[in-house]
Motif scaffolding. Structure first.
Motif, PDB file in Angstrom:
ATOM      1  N   VAL A 100      45.450  76.271  76.150  1.00  0.00           N
ATOM      2  CA  VAL A 100      45.357  77.216  77.258  1.00  0.00           C
ATOM      3  C   VAL A 100      46.094  78.482  76.835  1.00  0.00           C
ATOM      4  O   VAL A 100      47.300  78.455  76.621  1.00  0.00           O
ATOM      5  CB  VAL A 100      45.990  76.620  78.537  1.00  0.00           C
ATOM      6  CG1 VAL A 100      45.845  77.574  79.708  1.00  0.00           C
ATOM      7  CG2 VAL A 100      45.360  75.265  78.862  1.00  0.00           C
ATOM      8  N   HIS A 147      39.415  74.805  80.407  1.00  0.00           N
ATOM      9  CA  HIS A 147      40.848  74.966  80.103  1.00  0.00           C
ATOM     10  C   HIS A 147      41.110  76.247  79.303  1.00  0.00           C
ATOM     11  O   HIS A 147      42.123  76.902  79.500  1.00  0.00           O
ATOM     12  CB  HIS A 147      41.353  73.785  79.280  1.00  0.00           C
ATOM     13  CG  HIS A 147      41.602  72.544  80.083  1.00  0.00           C
ATOM     14  ND1 HIS A 147      42.266  72.550  81.290  1.00  0.00           N
ATOM     15  CD2 HIS A 147      41.290  71.237  79.834  1.00  0.00           C
ATOM     16  CE1 HIS A 147      42.344  71.302  81.758  1.00  0.00           C
ATOM     17  NE2 HIS A 147      41.762  70.487  80.895  1.00  0.00           N
ATOM     18  N   ARG A 152      43.018  74.663  85.364  1.00  0.00           N
ATOM     19  CA  ARG A 152      43.797  73.436  85.259  1.00  0.00           C
ATOM     20  C   ARG A 152      43.005  72.280  85.863  1.00  0.00           C
ATOM     21  O   ARG A 152      41.910  72.476  86.353  1.00  0.00           O
ATOM     22  CB  ARG A 152      45.138  73.606  85.977  1.00  0.00           C
ATOM     23  CG  ARG A 152      45.876  74.740  85.369  1.00  0.00           C
ATOM     24  CD  ARG A 152      47.271  74.966  85.849  1.00  0.00           C
ATOM     25  NE  ARG A 152      47.757  76.137  85.138  1.00  0.00           N
ATOM     26  CZ  ARG A 152      48.275  76.100  83.914  1.00  0.00           C
ATOM     27  NH1 ARG A 152      48.414  74.949  83.281  1.00  0.00           N
ATOM     28  NH2 ARG A 152      48.666  77.211  83.315  1.00  0.00           N
ATOM     29  N   HIS A 153      43.582  71.091  85.816  1.00  0.00           N
ATOM     30  CA  HIS A 153      42.888  69.948  86.391  1.00  0.00           C
ATOM     31  C   HIS A 153      42.738  70.123  87.892  1.00  0.00           C
ATOM     32  O   HIS A 153      43.597  70.711  88.548  1.00  0.00           O
ATOM     33  CB  HIS A 153      43.596  68.641  86.038  1.00  0.00           C
ATOM     34  CG  HIS A 153      43.392  68.280  84.607  1.00  0.00           C
ATOM     35  ND1 HIS A 153      44.336  67.665  83.830  1.00  0.00           N
ATOM     36  CD2 HIS A 153      42.307  68.477  83.798  1.00  0.00           C
ATOM     37  CE1 HIS A 153      43.847  67.503  82.607  1.00  0.00           C
ATOM     38  NE2 HIS A 153      42.632  67.988  82.566  1.00  0.00           N
ATOM     39  N   CYS A 154      41.625  69.604  88.411  1.00  0.00           N
ATOM     40  CA  CYS A 154      41.253  69.861  89.794  1.00  0.00           C
ATOM     41  C   CYS A 154      40.940  68.525  90.466  1.00  0.00           C
ATOM     42  O   CYS A 154      40.417  67.628  89.831  1.00  0.00           O
ATOM     43  CB  CYS A 154      40.015  70.766  89.775  1.00  0.00           C
ATOM     44  SG  CYS A 154      39.245  71.021  91.362  1.00  0.00           S
ATOM     45  N   CYS A 180      37.072  76.429  91.576  1.00  0.00           N
ATOM     46  CA  CYS A 180      37.216  76.685  90.135  1.00  0.00           C
ATOM     47  C   CYS A 180      36.267  77.795  89.690  1.00  0.00           C
ATOM     48  O   CYS A 180      36.603  78.621  88.847  1.00  0.00           O
ATOM     49  CB  CYS A 180      36.955  75.418  89.328  1.00  0.00           C
ATOM     50  SG  CYS A 180      38.305  74.227  89.440  1.00  0.00           S
TER      51      CYS A 180
END
Ligand code: ZN
Ligand code: ZN
Length: 192
Positions: A100, A147, A152-154, A180
């Motif tokens: 990232v 990424h 980020r993770h969702c 997102c």
């Protein structure tokens, strides 16, 4: 400058799988980028990237190699694709990893890596399913590329959900959720 996502071949891998991935990625990112290309060269895997007793390649050392490879090439985003099993220090295996970028480097330092080895039904001694395989490759690719844009993770029904198992990958849709998608648009508009 054109914003191109490069698919970078790493080690021995079926060219047809890369071309299919390129085709499948194109519509998804078309509003954000100019095109997806398969880069003509290959990064060779070396013994030093391989863990003999684990019989896996070290994802972190390969992504470092990938970063070195694209250095000064001004690629917008690069997705390394390989067909060997990979691991990281903390995990037995990974489907993929991504760097990232820091906000100030968002324009040029987005690099990710996926391994397609564990996405095949035959890896689990089940009957080959090409359609499912192609979809999994696409999902892992979108996720890791997400990424590289800072996503980020969702927790929504979204491609950015974390996958710990193949079942997680199969459950999530091959697309970004609304939030997102919004974030991605915002990020890309600021870096273009
Ligand atoms: Zn992730
Ligand atoms: Zn999401």
């Amino acid at each position: 400058m054109e914003n191109i996502i490069y698919i970078q071949k790493i080690g021995e891998i079926d060219q047809a799988a890369l071309i299919k991935l390129k085709k499948n990625l194109n519509p998804l990112f078309k509003e954000f980028i100019d095109k997806v290309k398969v880069s003509p060269d290959t990064i060779t895997l070396e013994d030093s990237d391989y863990h003999k007793s684990r019989r896996q390649y070290n994802a972190s050392s390969i992504i470092r190699k990938l970063i070195k490879h694209v250095n000064n090439k001004e690629y917008f985003r690069t997705l390394g694709v390989m067909d060997n099993d990979i691991y990281t220090r903390k995990l037995n295996f990974v489907f993929g990893i991504a760097i990232v970028p820091k906000p100030q480097f968002m324009k040029s330092e987005g690099v990710a890596l996926i391994s397609i080895t564990r996405l095949r039904e035959t890896f689990y001694r089940r009957e080959d399913d090409e359609t499912l395989f192609d979809l999994r490759v696409l999902k892992e690719a979108i996720h890791e590329l997400g990424h590289t844009f800072g996503l980020r993770h969702c927790d929504n029904h979204c491609i950015m959900q974390f996958s710990n198992h193949l079942a997680d990958t199969d459950k999530k849709p091959p697309e970004f959720c609304e939030s997102c998608q919004k974030e991605l648009k915002l990020i890309i508009n600021t870096i273009k």
